[in-house]
Design an enzyme around this catalytic site. Structure first.
Site, short mmCIF file in Angstrom:
data_model
loop_
_atom_site.label_atom_id
_atom_site.label_comp_id
_atom_site.label_asym_id
_atom_site.label_seq_id
_atom_site.Cartn_x
_atom_site.Cartn_y
_atom_site.Cartn_z
N TYR A 43 0.82 -1.20 0.00
CA TYR A 43 0.00 0.00 0.00
C TYR A 43 0.87 1.27 0.00
CZ TYR A 43 -3.81 2.62 2.39
OH TYR A 43 -4.77 3.47 2.76
N TYR A 75 -9.94 -4.98 4.23
CA TYR A 75 -10.75 -5.25 5.44
C TYR A 75 -11.43 -6.62 5.41
CZ TYR A 75 -10.51 -0.32 7.07
OH TYR A 75 -10.10 0.91 7.51
N GLY A 90 -10.94 8.39 8.58
CA GLY A 90 -10.84 9.78 8.13
C GLY A 90 -11.53 9.91 6.77
N ASP A 208 24.93 3.07 -24.97
CA ASP A 208 25.02 2.28 -23.73
C ASP A 208 26.30 1.44 -23.77
OD1 ASP A 208 24.46 0.85 -21.42
OD2 ASP A 208 22.95 -0.43 -22.37
C1 SPV Z 1 19.75 -1.81 -18.82
O1 SPV Z 1 18.60 -1.47 -18.54
O2 SPV Z 1 20.63 -1.00 -19.09
C2 SPV Z 1 20.14 -3.23 -18.78
C3 SPV Z 1 19.13 -4.26 -19.10
O3 SPV Z 1 21.29 -3.51 -18.57
S1 SPV Z 1 19.28 -4.59 -20.78
O4 SPV Z 1 19.06 -3.36 -21.52
O5 SPV Z 1 18.29 -5.61 -21.13
O6 SPV Z 1 20.63 -5.10 -21.02
MG MG Z 2 22.61 -1.89 -18.70
#
Ligand code: SPV
Ligand code: MG
Length: 435
Positions: A43, A75, A90, A208
Site C-alpha cells: 500500500y 478489510y 478519516g 550504452d
Molecule cells: C539496462 O537497462 O541498461 C540493462 C538491461 O542492462 S538490458 O538493456 O536488457 O541489457
Molecule cells: Mg545496462
C-alpha cells in the site's frame, strides 16, 4: 456495548489520529487494527516500526480498548475477527486510490446486513501545519540512507515478487514512487527503482557502452534520491576494474542505494539485447568472482547487495555455463543472481531458474523481462524468481510521443494541433508540490 473499529498504518500518533480515536470512543469500545507489514508495504506505507512496536504504540492510547493485526488492506478479515458495529475512518479516503478500499468496506458492511449510512463514520481529516510537518518528517525518515538501503532485502523476504520500475530522472522517480493502481479491491504499486545504464545513457544522448561515468550516474541517482523513498537498484554495467568497483560499492552503500548489479562481461560492453550481433566478451569465472569478492569485502552493511548478472544465455554459451557461473558467483559472495535472456520465449529463463532452484532454494533470482515480456510476474515467481525489473519502459514510452510532438509542431508552424494530446499546462505547473 458497541464495537468500533478503525485501522492504522502510522508510526507516529498525531492529533488527527487522536481525533479519530476520540470520536470512535463516543460510539463504544474501540478496536484498532494495525495493518500488517506485508499489506502496508503493498500500500506504499513502509512502516519504520515493527508490528509489535506499532501494536504497543496504539495500545498506549488511553481510549483504545484492543489492538488486532489487520491482515488485508481491503478489510476482508476484519468482520470475522472483530464483528464491528461501526467502522470509523478519516474522510480523506473518499477520493484518490484509497476510495477503492472504502468501496470494499461499504460492500462488507452491507454483506454483514448493516446500513453503511449508519455504521460507516467518516471523520473530517485533520490536515493542519503540525500534521503536515509530521507527514513530511516521516517521509524524510523513509528516504534516509539507513532506512532505504535495507528495504530491498526486507521486500525480498516479504513480497511474493519484488516489482522494480526503471527511473532515469527525478520525474520518472516520482512516477515509480507515486503510481498506485487498484486491483481486486486492493492497491498495488512498484516496490523500487532500477537505474538502467541503457536509459541513463540514452537520456544523455549517449550510447550504452559504459561511457557515462560513475560521477554522472551518481548525479542521476541523487536526483532520484531527492524526491523518492523507495529502494534503488543500480545497473553497474561490468563494475569496471575491481580496484575501482570497491570505491563505487562504498559510495553507493553510503548514499542509500540498496543493490548494484554487475554483469560478467569485460572490455567494451554493449547492451545485452544486441547479443552476439556485436562483439562482446564474457569475463572469466575467476576474474568476475574476484570482483564480487572484492566488493563484498569493502561493503560495510548487511543491507547492501551485490548482484551477479550472468550473460551466458545472451552470448549463447549454453545453460550449463550459465548455471556453473551462477553457483560460482554465489560462492564468491554474490547476494543474488540475475539471469538475462533476449529470447521472446521465456523457456530458457524457466529452465535456468528451475535448475538453479533445484539445488539453491534461497539465493534471490532477478530477471529483466524486456524480450520475454508475455510472462507474468506470478509465473516468474512460480519458477523461483524474486525480483522482476521493468528496465526501460518509461523511457521507451516517452520518446515516440516527444518525437511526434516535435514533428507536428514543425509541420503546423504552431503548437495548437498538438495541444489536445498534451497534459494541460495548468497541470504541469502544479504537478510538483512545493514544500
Ligand atoms: C539496462 O537497462 O541498461 C540493462 C538491461 O542492462 S538490458 O538493456 O536488457 O541489457
Ligand atoms: Mg545496462
Amino acid at each position: 456495548m458497541k464495537t468500533v473499529y478503525t485501522c492504522f498504518t502510522t508510526d507516529v500518533i498525531h492529533e488527527g489520529h487522536l481525533n479519530i480515536i476520540r470520536e470512535a470512543k463516543k460510539l463504544g469500545r474501540v478496536v484498532v487494527g494495525a495493518l500488517s507489514i506485508e499489506e502496508s508495504i503493498r500500500y506504499n506505507k513502509f512502516p519504520i516500526l515493527s508490528i509489535e512496536d506499532r501494536i504497543a504504540l496504539y495500545k498506549a492510547i488511553p481510549e483504545v480498548d484492543d489492538v488486532i493485526v489487520q491482515e488485508n488492506m481491503n478489510y476482508s478479515d476484519v468482520f470475522e475477527k472483530v464483528h464491528p458495529d461501526y467502522i470509523v475512518h478519516g474522510d480523506n479516503w473518499k477520493s484518490g486510490p484509497e476510495s477503492t478500499i472504502r468501496e470494499n468496506v461499504i460492500s462488507l458492511i452491507k454483506a454483514a446486513g448493516m446500513n453503511p449510512d449508519e455504521t460507516l463514520v467518516e471523520i473530517p481529516y485533520t490536515y493542519n501545519e503540525t500534521v503536515k510537518k509530521i507527514d513530511r518528517q516521516l517521509r524524510e525518515k523513509q528516504a534516509m540512507p539507513e532506512y532505504r538501503r535495507g528495504r530491498l532485502r526486507q521486500l525480498i523476504d516479504m513480497r511474493p515478487v519484488v516489482r522494480i520500475m526503471e527511473a532515469h530522472s527525478g520525474l520518472t522517480g516520482l512516477i515509480c514512487e507515486k503510481t498506485v493502481v487498484e486491483s481486486e479491491g486492493r492497491l498495488d504499486q512498484f516496490d523500487g527503482m532500477w537505474v538502467s545504464s541503457l536509459c541513463d545513457s540514452t537520456d544523455r544522448g549517449k550510447p550504452d557502452i559504459e561511457l557515462v561515468d560513475m560521477t554522472s550516474r551518481l548525479r542521476t541517482i541523487d536526483d532520484i534520491l531527492e524526491v523518492t523513498t523507495k529502494p534503488i537498484i543500480l545497473d553497474g554495467d561490468t563494475g569496471g576494474l575491481a580496484e575501482h568497483f570497491v570505491y563505487n560499492v562504498r559510495t553507493l552503500e553510503r548514499v542509500g542505494v540498496s543493490a548494484v548489479i554487475i554483469e560478467d562481461k569485460i572490455g567494451l560492453k554493449k547492451n545485452s539485447l544486441f547479443g552476439n550481433e556485436v562483439v562482446q566478451t564474457q569475463d572469466s569465472i575467476d576474474n568476475f568472482s574476484a570482483k564480487i569478492a572484492a566488493g563484498k569485502k569493502v561493503s560495510l552493511t548487511d543491507d547492501f547487495m551485490i548482484i551477479a548478472r550472468i550473460e551466458s544465455l545472451i552470448l549463447e554459451q549454453g545453460m550449463d555455463d550459465a548455471l556453473t557461473r551462477a553457483f560460482a558467483f554465489r560462492d564468491a559472495g554474490a547476494d543474488a543472481i540475475m539471469i538475462h535472456s533476449r529470447k521472446k520465449d521465456p523457456a530458457e529463463i524457466f529452465e535456468f531458474c528451475d535448475k538453479f532452484r533445484s539445488s539453491d532454494k534461497h539465493t534471490p533470482i532477478v530477471v529483466v523481462p524486456t524480450s520475454f515480456n508475455s510472462v507474468t510476474e506470478e509465473v516468474l515467481a512460480e519458477h523461483g524468481v524474486n525480483i522482476v525489473i521493468y528496465a526501460n519502459q518509461l523511457m521507451r514510452a516517452a520518446f515516440p510521443v516527444m518525437v511526434s510532438t516535435a514533428e507536428d509542431i514543425l509541420k503546423n508552424h504552431r503548437a495548437l494541433e498538438v495541444d489536445s494530446k498534451l497534459m494541460p499546462f495548468k497541470d504541469i505547473i502544479t504537478l510538483i508540490d512545493e514544500l
